[in-house]
Design a protein around this motif. Structure first.
Motif, PDB file in Angstrom:
ATOM      1  N   GLY A  14      -4.130  12.809 -63.984  1.00  0.00           N
ATOM      2  CA  GLY A  14      -3.529  13.829 -64.833  1.00  0.00           C
ATOM      3  C   GLY A  14      -2.973  13.263 -66.125  1.00  0.00           C
ATOM      4  N   ASN A  15      -2.767  14.157 -67.092  1.00  0.00           N
ATOM      5  CA  ASN A  15      -2.335  13.764 -68.437  1.00  0.00           C
ATOM      6  C   ASN A  15      -0.995  14.390 -68.796  1.00  0.00           C
ATOM      7  OD1 ASN A  15      -4.830  12.429 -68.724  1.00  0.00           O
ATOM      8  ND2 ASN A  15      -5.800  14.297 -69.487  1.00  0.00           N
ATOM      9  N   ALA A  16      -0.082  14.434 -67.837  1.00  0.00           N
ATOM     10  CA  ALA A  16       1.227  15.058 -68.058  1.00  0.00           C
ATOM     11  C   ALA A  16       2.329  14.024 -68.229  1.00  0.00           C
ATOM     12  CB  ALA A  16       1.570  16.005 -66.906  1.00  0.00           C
ATOM     13  N   GLY A  17       1.971  12.753 -68.458  1.00  0.00           N
ATOM     14  CA  GLY A  17       2.973  11.709 -68.647  1.00  0.00           C
ATOM     15  C   GLY A  17       3.683  11.854 -69.976  1.00  0.00           C
ATOM     16  N   PRO A  18       4.750  11.085 -70.177  1.00  0.00           N
ATOM     17  CA  PRO A  18       5.267  10.053 -69.267  1.00  0.00           C
ATOM     18  C   PRO A  18       6.289  10.556 -68.255  1.00  0.00           C
ATOM     19  CG  PRO A  18       6.484   9.966 -71.315  1.00  0.00           C
ATOM     20  CD  PRO A  18       5.476  11.076 -71.467  1.00  0.00           C
ATOM     21  N   VAL A  19       6.341  11.871 -68.027  1.00  0.00           N
ATOM     22  CA  VAL A  19       7.332  12.429 -67.110  1.00  0.00           C
ATOM     23  C   VAL A  19       7.005  12.002 -65.676  1.00  0.00           C
ATOM     24  CG1 VAL A  19       8.372  14.567 -66.272  1.00  0.00           C
ATOM     25  CG2 VAL A  19       7.656  14.376 -68.662  1.00  0.00           C
ATOM     26  N   SER A  20       8.042  11.664 -64.906  1.00  0.00           N
ATOM     27  CA  SER A  20       7.830  11.253 -63.518  1.00  0.00           C
ATOM     28  C   SER A  20       7.452  12.445 -62.657  1.00  0.00           C
ATOM     29  CB  SER A  20       9.088  10.582 -62.963  1.00  0.00           C
ATOM     30  OG  SER A  20      10.149  11.510 -62.877  1.00  0.00           O
ATOM     31  N   GLN A  21       6.887  12.161 -61.492  1.00  0.00           N
ATOM     32  CA  GLN A  21       6.494  13.152 -60.479  1.00  0.00           C
ATOM     33  C   GLN A  21       5.438  14.130 -61.004  1.00  0.00           C
ATOM     34  OE1 GLN A  21      10.312  14.884 -59.322  1.00  0.00           O
ATOM     35  NE2 GLN A  21      10.502  13.395 -57.661  1.00  0.00           N
ATOM     36  N   THR A  22       4.622  13.703 -61.942  1.00  0.00           N
ATOM     37  CA  THR A  22       3.589  14.579 -62.494  1.00  0.00           C
ATOM     38  C   THR A  22       2.189  14.196 -62.053  1.00  0.00           C
ATOM     39  OG1 THR A  22       3.583  13.211 -64.511  1.00  0.00           O
ATOM     40  CG2 THR A  22       4.917  15.221 -64.541  1.00  0.00           C
ATOM     41  N   VAL A  23       2.045  13.095 -61.317  1.00  0.00           N
ATOM     42  CA  VAL A  23       0.717  12.649 -60.906  1.00  0.00           C
ATOM     43  C   VAL A  23       0.096  13.681 -59.960  1.00  0.00           C
ATOM     44  CG1 VAL A  23       1.558  11.294 -58.938  1.00  0.00           C
ATOM     45  CG2 VAL A  23      -0.609  10.684 -60.040  1.00  0.00           C
ATOM     46  N   THR A  24      -1.197  13.892 -60.104  1.00  0.00           N
ATOM     47  CA  THR A  24      -1.921  14.856 -59.290  1.00  0.00           C
ATOM     48  C   THR A  24      -3.021  14.153 -58.496  1.00  0.00           C
ATOM     49  OG1 THR A  24      -3.543  15.380 -61.006  1.00  0.00           O
ATOM     50  CG2 THR A  24      -1.489  16.617 -61.043  1.00  0.00           C
ATOM     51  N   VAL A  83      -3.748  -7.473 -79.387  1.00  0.00           N
ATOM     52  CA  VAL A  83      -3.581  -6.140 -78.808  1.00  0.00           C
ATOM     53  C   VAL A  83      -3.350  -6.270 -77.305  1.00  0.00           C
ATOM     54  CG1 VAL A  83      -4.628  -3.880 -78.495  1.00  0.00           C
ATOM     55  CG2 VAL A  83      -5.063  -5.169 -80.595  1.00  0.00           C
ATOM     56  N   ALA A  84      -2.224  -5.760 -76.810  1.00  0.00           N
ATOM     57  CA  ALA A  84      -1.857  -5.889 -75.404  1.00  0.00           C
ATOM     58  C   ALA A  84      -2.180  -4.606 -74.642  1.00  0.00           C
ATOM     59  CB  ALA A  84      -0.368  -6.202 -75.275  1.00  0.00           C
ATOM     60  N   THR A  85      -2.319  -4.743 -73.323  1.00  0.00           N
ATOM     61  CA  THR A  85      -2.571  -3.592 -72.456  1.00  0.00           C
ATOM     62  C   THR A  85      -1.274  -2.840 -72.194  1.00  0.00           C
ATOM     63  OG1 THR A  85      -4.358  -4.791 -71.370  1.00  0.00           O
ATOM     64  CG2 THR A  85      -3.461  -2.884 -70.205  1.00  0.00           C
ATOM     65  N   LYS A  86      -1.308  -1.519 -72.308  1.00  0.00           N
ATOM     66  CA  LYS A  86      -0.152  -0.667 -72.025  1.00  0.00           C
ATOM     67  C   LYS A  86      -0.616   0.559 -71.254  1.00  0.00           C
ATOM     68  CE  LYS A  86       0.747  -0.581 -76.483  1.00  0.00           C
ATOM     69  NZ  LYS A  86       0.055  -1.748 -77.003  1.00  0.00           N
ATOM     70  N   VAL A  87       0.241   1.075 -70.389  1.00  0.00           N
ATOM     71  CA  VAL A  87      -0.029   2.359 -69.758  1.00  0.00           C
ATOM     72  C   VAL A  87       0.177   3.438 -70.814  1.00  0.00           C
ATOM     73  CG1 VAL A  87       0.634   3.979 -67.941  1.00  0.00           C
ATOM     74  CG2 VAL A  87       0.706   1.520 -67.505  1.00  0.00           C
ATOM     75  N   ALA A  88      -0.823   4.296 -70.991  1.00  0.00           N
ATOM     76  CA  ALA A  88      -0.788   5.287 -72.061  1.00  0.00           C
ATOM     77  C   ALA A  88       0.309   6.316 -71.816  1.00  0.00           C
ATOM     78  CB  ALA A  88      -2.133   5.983 -72.174  1.00  0.00           C
ATOM     79  N   THR A  89       0.886   6.791 -72.904  1.00  0.00           N
ATOM     80  CA  THR A  89       1.970   7.771 -72.816  1.00  0.00           C
ATOM     81  C   THR A  89       1.567   8.987 -71.997  1.00  0.00           C
ATOM     82  OG1 THR A  89       2.787   7.080 -74.986  1.00  0.00           O
ATOM     83  CG2 THR A  89       3.526   9.224 -74.181  1.00  0.00           C
ATOM     84  N   PHE A  90       0.349   9.470 -72.203  1.00  0.00           N
ATOM     85  CA  PHE A  90      -0.072  10.722 -71.559  1.00  0.00           C
ATOM     86  C   PHE A  90      -0.341  10.583 -70.076  1.00  0.00           C
ATOM     87  CE2 PHE A  90      -3.959   8.773 -73.330  1.00  0.00           C
ATOM     88  CZ  PHE A  90      -4.696   8.608 -72.171  1.00  0.00           C
ATOM     89  N   GLU A 125       0.833 -11.725 -70.437  1.00  0.00           N
ATOM     90  CA  GLU A 125       2.031 -10.976 -70.793  1.00  0.00           C
ATOM     91  C   GLU A 125       2.194  -9.776 -69.860  1.00  0.00           C
ATOM     92  OE1 GLU A 125       4.274 -11.662 -73.142  1.00  0.00           O
ATOM     93  OE2 GLU A 125       3.232 -13.496 -73.739  1.00  0.00           O
ATOM     94  N   PRO A 126       3.426  -9.337 -69.632  1.00  0.00           N
ATOM     95  CA  PRO A 126       3.635  -8.156 -68.782  1.00  0.00           C
ATOM     96  C   PRO A 126       3.048  -6.911 -69.425  1.00  0.00           C
ATOM     97  CG  PRO A 126       5.682  -8.803 -69.862  1.00  0.00           C
ATOM     98  CD  PRO A 126       4.698  -9.901 -70.118  1.00  0.00           C
ATOM     99  N   ILE A 127       2.718  -5.942 -68.587  1.00  0.00           N
ATOM    100  CA  ILE A 127       2.163  -4.672 -69.060  1.00  0.00           C
ATOM    101  C   ILE A 127       3.310  -3.685 -69.259  1.00  0.00           C
ATOM    102  CG2 ILE A 127       0.679  -2.716 -68.439  1.00  0.00           C
ATOM    103  CD1 ILE A 127      -1.009  -4.708 -66.808  1.00  0.00           C
ATOM    104  N   PHE A 128       3.355  -3.072 -70.420  1.00  0.00           N
ATOM    105  CA  PHE A 128       4.378  -2.074 -70.706  1.00  0.00           C
ATOM    106  C   PHE A 128       3.824  -0.680 -70.437  1.00  0.00           C
ATOM    107  CE2 PHE A 128       6.424  -5.590 -72.713  1.00  0.00           C
ATOM    108  CZ  PHE A 128       7.778  -5.259 -72.773  1.00  0.00           C
ATOM    109  N   ALA A 129       4.745   0.247 -70.181  1.00  0.00           N
ATOM    110  CA  ALA A 129       4.391   1.661 -70.033  1.00  0.00           C
ATOM    111  C   ALA A 129       5.032   2.412 -71.184  1.00  0.00           C
ATOM    112  CB  ALA A 129       4.881   2.207 -68.704  1.00  0.00           C
ATOM    113  N   ASP A 130       4.216   3.039 -72.002  1.00  0.00           N
ATOM    114  CA  ASP A 130       4.734   3.727 -73.167  1.00  0.00           C
ATOM    115  C   ASP A 130       5.124   5.152 -72.827  1.00  0.00           C
ATOM    116  OD1 ASP A 130       4.896   1.823 -75.063  1.00  0.00           O
ATOM    117  OD2 ASP A 130       2.953   2.217 -75.974  1.00  0.00           O
ATOM    118  N   GLY A 131       6.036   5.675 -73.610  1.00  0.00           N
ATOM    119  CA  GLY A 131       6.513   7.033 -73.427  1.00  0.00           C
ATOM    120  C   GLY A 131       7.730   7.252 -74.285  1.00  0.00           C
ATOM    121  N   SER A 132       8.674   8.061 -73.786  1.00  0.00           N
ATOM    122  CA  SER A 132       9.877   8.317 -74.554  1.00  0.00           C
ATOM    123  C   SER A 132      10.699   7.051 -74.738  1.00  0.00           C
ATOM    124  CB  SER A 132      10.721   9.397 -73.861  1.00  0.00           C
ATOM    125  OG  SER A 132      10.978   9.025 -72.525  1.00  0.00           O
TER     126      SER A 132
END
Length: 589
Positions: free
Chosen positions: A144-154, A314-321, A408-415
């Motif tokens: 799903g593409n409802a990130g970065p809010v928690s509890q949104t995974v489908t 360019v580093a790997t990040k978890v996408a905001t969405f 390097e550690p992987i970051f998670a982008d969002g708010s």
């Protein structure tokens, strides 16, 4: 792509192939989504592929020599500008695929929150996927593409491989040179030409005749044309949707402006603006540009065409969405399972695609990361044809990258940007080479999933309907924590709990593995036994994990890991623990 959980009538519900609803009343893909994901999973080699001359190279799918069977269950609906998918069509498509004997199912659609129970026919994905997995067919679905809010995974059923989206080691830097000779690097898909130094403006403050200027991207059209005419415009937005960038570009163009720079939180989606310069920067860089504008009487800037940058820095990040865990319907089941590149993926598309360029388009979403994993699953299937879907999922999860390939550690982008955790990327970022030889796997079959359904309280009759045979749950029910997942997630630990896992040796016969524990903060984790000795007779061994919390208040989740290592293979699973002294308590303090 979102599955409409309330629609029960498929393609017959709309009069297709009309001016109002252009669509192919056939298996042919109309809007390009299906073509794009199919090409990503198993497209053939295409040399000199690119999008607007960017990202040039040889394109291919994850399993380029596989054969693709496509089942059209979604229909383009012009009124909403995307596709709609009915539960009936989804179930029928999955049933047809099972009947045809496919090896892997890749499904890039998802339900919105709230989720239906896995045994409810309205959750066509979970029901259809169960039947596929029961036949030995792995099912890979988008998270799903409802990130970065928690509890949104489908797509959270434990028999589904659920995929999150990350960036990749490719970006599209676009240089902005300010009049003070400072160069700022934005992101865009701008073909050029070079723009010489041009007036730069941020609309703000009161004007003549009760005018009010606004630098909010959504309000640009309200500004007087004389403010924007023949200038590059800086604006700020809270939205991460690239549609905001496109709309801002349209508004500036209509006011005779020459370009727009949009400051926003990273959204990781780029689209061209019909040759008009539309660039994205973050708030920090946007503020730097704003300070320059405010510091000079005649601010100017120039914009250069976009380049393609591959590799470091360019580093790997978890996408905001990308939707995040924990699962809202069964928090003891870690979701997503795995992450894969899903940002600006270059693949084939339909000529009807708005962003079509010589057969290709760049798209972003967990829809795009899902076929990356599906292609890898297809390759694993060919290497290990007798592995179950659970074994394949385990191999992928336990060997995943938890750091960027650079270390390097992987970051998670969002708010707010933070280090990624299992609710962002599951086991980590998929590592196809290591997944081929995982050493140990956490295996499961239909009986294990029935025990799961019993443990979370589904009735005998509902389980019977799902598994198509008489089922009676034991009394007392087993613990959901004992489901043999390649992860440990304890959402409600009050004091202590002991759980069981079983691993199967798929490596050298005489392997000896030792446990390495990285305990979550404030939690004690012990494993018994600490050493697993395999031989020709003992290919499967069980162990117990005792988890004790030292916290005395309700907490959020803390994360750790449990790794079995034989010095060659490191079989790692994530451990997620939340202390809940007061159970079922919603804390908004």
């Amino acid at each position: 792509m979102v599955l409409d959980q309330y629609q029960t009538v498929g393609k017959e519900a709309v009069n297709w192939n009309t001016t109002e609803n252009p669509e192919y009343v056939s298996p042919r893909d109309f809007n390009g989504h299906g073509t794009h994901v199919a090409a990503t999973a198993a497209g053939s080699f295409v040399s000199d592929a690119s999008y607007l001359a960017l990202g040039r190279g040889t394109a291919r799918g994850g399993a380029p020599r596989a054969r693709i069977a496509m089942y059209k269950a979604c229909w383009h609906l012009a009124s909403i500008g995307t596709a709609t998918c009915s539960s009936a069509d989804m179930l029928k498509a999955i049933d047809e695929a099972i009947h045809d004997g496919v090896d892997v199912l890749s499904i890039s659609t998802s339900f919105p929150i709230p989720l239906f129970p896995e045994v409810d026919a309205r959750d066509a994905m979970a029901v259809g996927a169960f039947h596929a997995v029961a036949k030995g067919i792995p099912v890979v679905c988008s998270g799903g593409n409802a990130g970065p809010v928690s509890q949104t995974v489908t797509n959270t059923a434990p028999w589904i491989i659920t995929v999150a989206a990350t960036t990749q080691d490719r970006s599209f830097p676009t240089l902005i040179t300010l009049g003070n000779n400072i160069t700022i690097v934005g992101q865009a898909l701008y073909q050029g030409p070079d723009m010489d130094f041009t007036g730069l403006v941020y609309p703000e403050g009161p004007g003549a005749s009760n005018e009010t200027f606004s630098g909010v991207c959504e309000d640009l059209a309200k500004n007087p044309a004389r403010i924007i005419k023949e200038k590059i415009v800086l604006c700020f937005t809270k939205s991460t949707d690239y549609g905001t960038v496109i709309q801002a570009a349209s508004d500036v163009f209509n006011l005779d402006g020459y370009g727009v720079i949009v400051a926003r939180n990273p959204g990781y989606q780029l689209n061209p603006c019909d040759g008009f310069p539309c660039l994205a920067v973050d708030y920090e860089l946007g503020t730097d540009i704003l300070f320059y504008i405010r510091s000079t009487r005649s601010p100017v800037a120039k914009i250069q065409p976009t380049r393609t940058l591959v590799g470091l820095p360019v580093a790997t990040k978890v996408a905001t969405f990308s939707s995040r865990g924990p699962s809202s319907i069964s928090p003891a089941i870690l979701k997503p399972d795995i992450a894969a590149p899903g940002v600006n993926i270059l693949a084939a598309t339909s000529p009807n695609d708005t962003f079509y360029d010589r057969g290709f388009a760049m798209k972003s979403g967990t829809s795009m990361s899902t076929p990356v994993v599906a292609g890898i699953v297809a390759l694993l299937k060919s290497l290990h044809p007798h592995w179950s879907p659970a074994a394949i999922r385990s191999a992928i999860v336990t060997t995943a990258w938890r750091t960027d390939p650079s270390g390097e550690p992987i970051f998670a982008d969002g708010s707010n940007r933070k280090l990624a955790d299992p609710f962002d990327y599951g086991g980590g970022v998929v590592n196809s080479e290591k997944a081929a030889k995982p050493g140990l796997v956490y295996d499961m079959g239909v009986n294990d999933y029935v025990l799961y359904l019993c443990s979370v309280g589904y009735t005998d009759s509902s389980i019977t309907r799902l598994v198509r045979k008489k089922t009676v749950c034991a009394n007392p029910n087993p613990s959901v924590l004992d489901l043999n997942l390649p992860s440990i997630t304890i959402p409600n630990l009050a004091k202590e709990v002991t759980i069981t896992r079983t691993v199967t040796n798929v490596g050298p016969v005489g392997s000896v593995y030792k446990a390495v524990i990285e305990a979550p903060m404030g939690v004690n984790v012990t494993v018994t036994p600490r050493t697993l000795v395999f031989n020709a007779k003992n290919r499967k061994l069980s162990f117990k994990v005792r988890v004790i919390t030292n916290h005395r208040v309700n907490t959020g989740y803390y994360f750790g890991s449990l790794t079995w290592t034989d010095s060659v293979h490191n079989v790692a699973i994530p451990v997620s623990v939340r202390t809940q002294i007061l159970q079922r308590y919603y804390d908004e303090n």
